[in-house]
Design a protein around this motif. Structure first.
Motif, PDB file in Angstrom:
ATOM      1  N   VAL A 188      -8.700   0.527  16.568  1.00  0.00           N
ATOM      2  CA  VAL A 188      -7.365  -0.080  16.571  1.00  0.00           C
ATOM      3  C   VAL A 188      -7.436  -1.498  17.131  1.00  0.00           C
ATOM      4  N   MET A 189      -8.275  -1.710  18.143  1.00  0.00           N
ATOM      5  CA  MET A 189      -8.427  -3.061  18.686  1.00  0.00           C
ATOM      6  C   MET A 189      -9.032  -3.999  17.643  1.00  0.00           C
ATOM      7  N   LEU A 190     -10.008  -3.505  16.899  1.00  0.00           N
ATOM      8  CA  LEU A 190     -10.622  -4.317  15.843  1.00  0.00           C
ATOM      9  C   LEU A 190      -9.595  -4.661  14.761  1.00  0.00           C
ATOM     10  N   LYS A 191      -8.819  -3.660  14.345  1.00  0.00           N
ATOM     11  CA  LYS A 191      -7.771  -3.912  13.356  1.00  0.00           C
ATOM     12  C   LYS A 191      -6.757  -4.919  13.890  1.00  0.00           C
ATOM     13  N   GLY A 192      -6.389  -4.784  15.146  1.00  0.00           N
ATOM     14  CA  GLY A 192      -5.433  -5.710  15.751  1.00  0.00           C
ATOM     15  C   GLY A 192      -5.978  -7.120  15.819  1.00  0.00           C
ATOM     16  N   PHE A 193      -7.258  -7.238  16.129  1.00  0.00           N
ATOM     17  CA  PHE A 193      -7.884  -8.558  16.196  1.00  0.00           C
ATOM     18  C   PHE A 193      -7.887  -9.219  14.818  1.00  0.00           C
ATOM     19  N   VAL A 194      -8.286  -8.477  13.788  1.00  0.00           N
ATOM     20  CA  VAL A 194      -8.306  -9.020  12.427  1.00  0.00           C
ATOM     21  C   VAL A 194      -6.893  -9.350  11.977  1.00  0.00           C
ATOM     22  N   PHE A 195      -5.929  -8.494  12.298  1.00  0.00           N
ATOM     23  CA  PHE A 195      -4.523  -8.731  11.956  1.00  0.00           C
ATOM     24  C   PHE A 195      -4.027 -10.020  12.604  1.00  0.00           C
ATOM     25  N   ALA A 196      -4.381 -10.230  13.873  1.00  0.00           N
ATOM     26  CA  ALA A 196      -3.950 -11.434  14.586  1.00  0.00           C
ATOM     27  C   ALA A 196      -4.615 -12.683  14.016  1.00  0.00           C
ATOM     28  N   GLN A 197      -5.871 -12.574  13.630  1.00  0.00           N
ATOM     29  CA  GLN A 197      -6.596 -13.730  13.098  1.00  0.00           C
ATOM     30  C   GLN A 197      -6.103 -14.118  11.710  1.00  0.00           C
ATOM     31  N   LEU A 198      -5.887 -13.130  10.840  1.00  0.00           N
ATOM     32  CA  LEU A 198      -5.504 -13.430   9.458  1.00  0.00           C
ATOM     33  C   LEU A 198      -4.015 -13.714   9.304  1.00  0.00           C
ATOM     34  N   GLY A 199      -3.211 -13.110  10.111  1.00  0.00           N
ATOM     35  CA  GLY A 199      -1.764 -13.210   9.933  1.00  0.00           C
ATOM     36  C   GLY A 199      -1.282 -12.039   9.094  1.00  0.00           C
ATOM     37  N   GLU A 200       0.000 -11.754   9.212  1.00  0.00           N
ATOM     38  CA  GLU A 200       0.539 -10.556   8.559  1.00  0.00           C
ATOM     39  C   GLU A 200       0.451 -10.625   7.042  1.00  0.00           C
ATOM     40  N   ASN A 201       0.824 -11.762   6.449  1.00  0.00           N
ATOM     41  CA  ASN A 201       0.846 -11.868   4.981  1.00  0.00           C
ATOM     42  C   ASN A 201      -0.550 -11.719   4.386  1.00  0.00           C
ATOM     43  N   ILE A 213      -5.016  -5.667   2.053  1.00  0.00           N
ATOM     44  CA  ILE A 213      -4.846  -4.211   1.989  1.00  0.00           C
ATOM     45  C   ILE A 213      -4.385  -3.795   0.586  1.00  0.00           C
ATOM     46  N   GLU A 214      -3.460  -4.570   0.016  1.00  0.00           N
ATOM     47  CA  GLU A 214      -2.992  -4.274  -1.335  1.00  0.00           C
ATOM     48  C   GLU A 214      -4.130  -4.377  -2.346  1.00  0.00           C
ATOM     49  N   THR A 215      -5.011  -5.350  -2.168  1.00  0.00           N
ATOM     50  CA  THR A 215      -6.166  -5.488  -3.056  1.00  0.00           C
ATOM     51  C   THR A 215      -7.074  -4.267  -2.943  1.00  0.00           C
ATOM     52  N   LEU A 216      -7.274  -3.789  -1.740  1.00  0.00           N
ATOM     53  CA  LEU A 216      -8.102  -2.592  -1.544  1.00  0.00           C
ATOM     54  C   LEU A 216      -7.464  -1.366  -2.182  1.00  0.00           C
ATOM     55  N   GLN A 217      -6.151  -1.277  -2.143  1.00  0.00           N
ATOM     56  CA  GLN A 217      -5.459  -0.109  -2.698  1.00  0.00           C
ATOM     57  C   GLN A 217      -5.603  -0.011  -4.212  1.00  0.00           C
ATOM     58  N   LYS A 218      -5.910  -1.096  -4.863  1.00  0.00           N
ATOM     59  CA  LYS A 218      -6.057  -1.106  -6.317  1.00  0.00           C
ATOM     60  C   LYS A 218      -7.486  -0.766  -6.755  1.00  0.00           C
ATOM     61  N   GLY A 219      -8.407  -0.578  -5.819  1.00  0.00           N
ATOM     62  CA  GLY A 219      -9.808  -0.351  -6.162  1.00  0.00           C
ATOM     63  C   GLY A 219     -10.144   1.120  -6.346  1.00  0.00           C
ATOM     64  N   GLN A 220     -11.442   1.407  -6.230  1.00  0.00           N
ATOM     65  CA  GLN A 220     -11.965   2.764  -6.368  1.00  0.00           C
ATOM     66  C   GLN A 220     -11.551   3.605  -5.157  1.00  0.00           C
ATOM     67  N   SER A 221     -11.891   4.887  -5.176  1.00  0.00           N
ATOM     68  CA  SER A 221     -11.463   5.798  -4.105  1.00  0.00           C
ATOM     69  C   SER A 221     -12.003   5.413  -2.714  1.00  0.00           C
ATOM     70  N   PRO A 222     -13.253   4.928  -2.558  1.00  0.00           N
ATOM     71  CA  PRO A 222     -13.651   4.500  -1.202  1.00  0.00           C
ATOM     72  C   PRO A 222     -12.820   3.322  -0.694  1.00  0.00           C
ATOM     73  N   GLN A 223     -12.441   2.445  -1.610  1.00  0.00           N
ATOM     74  CA  GLN A 223     -11.626   1.302  -1.205  1.00  0.00           C
ATOM     75  C   GLN A 223     -10.202   1.737  -0.863  1.00  0.00           C
ATOM     76  N   VAL A 224      -9.695   2.732  -1.567  1.00  0.00           N
ATOM     77  CA  VAL A 224      -8.361   3.261  -1.259  1.00  0.00           C
ATOM     78  C   VAL A 224      -8.374   3.934   0.111  1.00  0.00           C
ATOM     79  N   LEU A 225      -9.454   4.647   0.407  1.00  0.00           N
ATOM     80  CA  LEU A 225      -9.587   5.260   1.736  1.00  0.00           C
ATOM     81  C   LEU A 225      -9.653   4.191   2.821  1.00  0.00           C
ATOM     82  N   ALA A 226     -10.417   3.125   2.572  1.00  0.00           N
ATOM     83  CA  ALA A 226     -10.491   2.024   3.531  1.00  0.00           C
ATOM     84  C   ALA A 226      -9.125   1.377   3.721  1.00  0.00           C
TER      85      ALA A 226
END
Length: 121
Positions: free
Chosen positions: A64-77, A83-96
């Motif tokens: 969660v700290m890693l996700k928070g750090f990446v979220f803070a660095q990239l910005g919400e948008n 995340i939306e790009t990952l959701q359109k991929g194969q099943s491992p990418q959807v899981l990620a």
């Protein structure tokens, strides 16, 4: 000449062995009440835990700290678009995408890290 066993010595050695067994830190002692009302100590071995709870909680917190750090660095948008790009991929990418989705804990961690990194606290 035949040597007779000393009954008292045998009992004494049995009691010593029982005391040593009960003092072993890898075993736990449970008190039981026998049918005649006498309370006796029964030695039970400690079972190893099947699930290391502390390790799982620590790993989840670090994740969660890693996700928070990446979220803070990239910005919400930017984070949500990735995340939306990952959701359109194969099943491992959807899981990620499911695991990396911005939940309330990630957003809270990102706000805290953003304040610390930007010096706004």
């Amino acid at each position: 000449m035949q040597v007779l066993a000393d009954v008292n010595k045998d009992r004494f050695i049995e009691r010593l062995n029982a005391i040593q067994e009960k003092s072993n830190p890898k075993k736990r002692v449970v008190h039981k009440v026998r049918e005649d009302g006498l309370v006796v100590e029964v030695v039970k071995r400690k079972r190893p835990k099947l699930i290391p709870v502390k390790s799982i909680v620590t790993a989840a917190l670090i994740f969660v700290m890693l996700k928070g750090f990446v979220f803070a660095q990239l910005g919400e948008n930017e984070y949500l678009s990735r995340i939306e790009t990952l959701q359109k991929g194969q099943s491992p990418q959807v899981l990620a995408a499911f695991l990396l989705d911005a939940d309330p804990a990630t957003r809270t961690m990102a706000r805290g890290l953003d304040a610390v990194l930007r010096g706004k606290w």
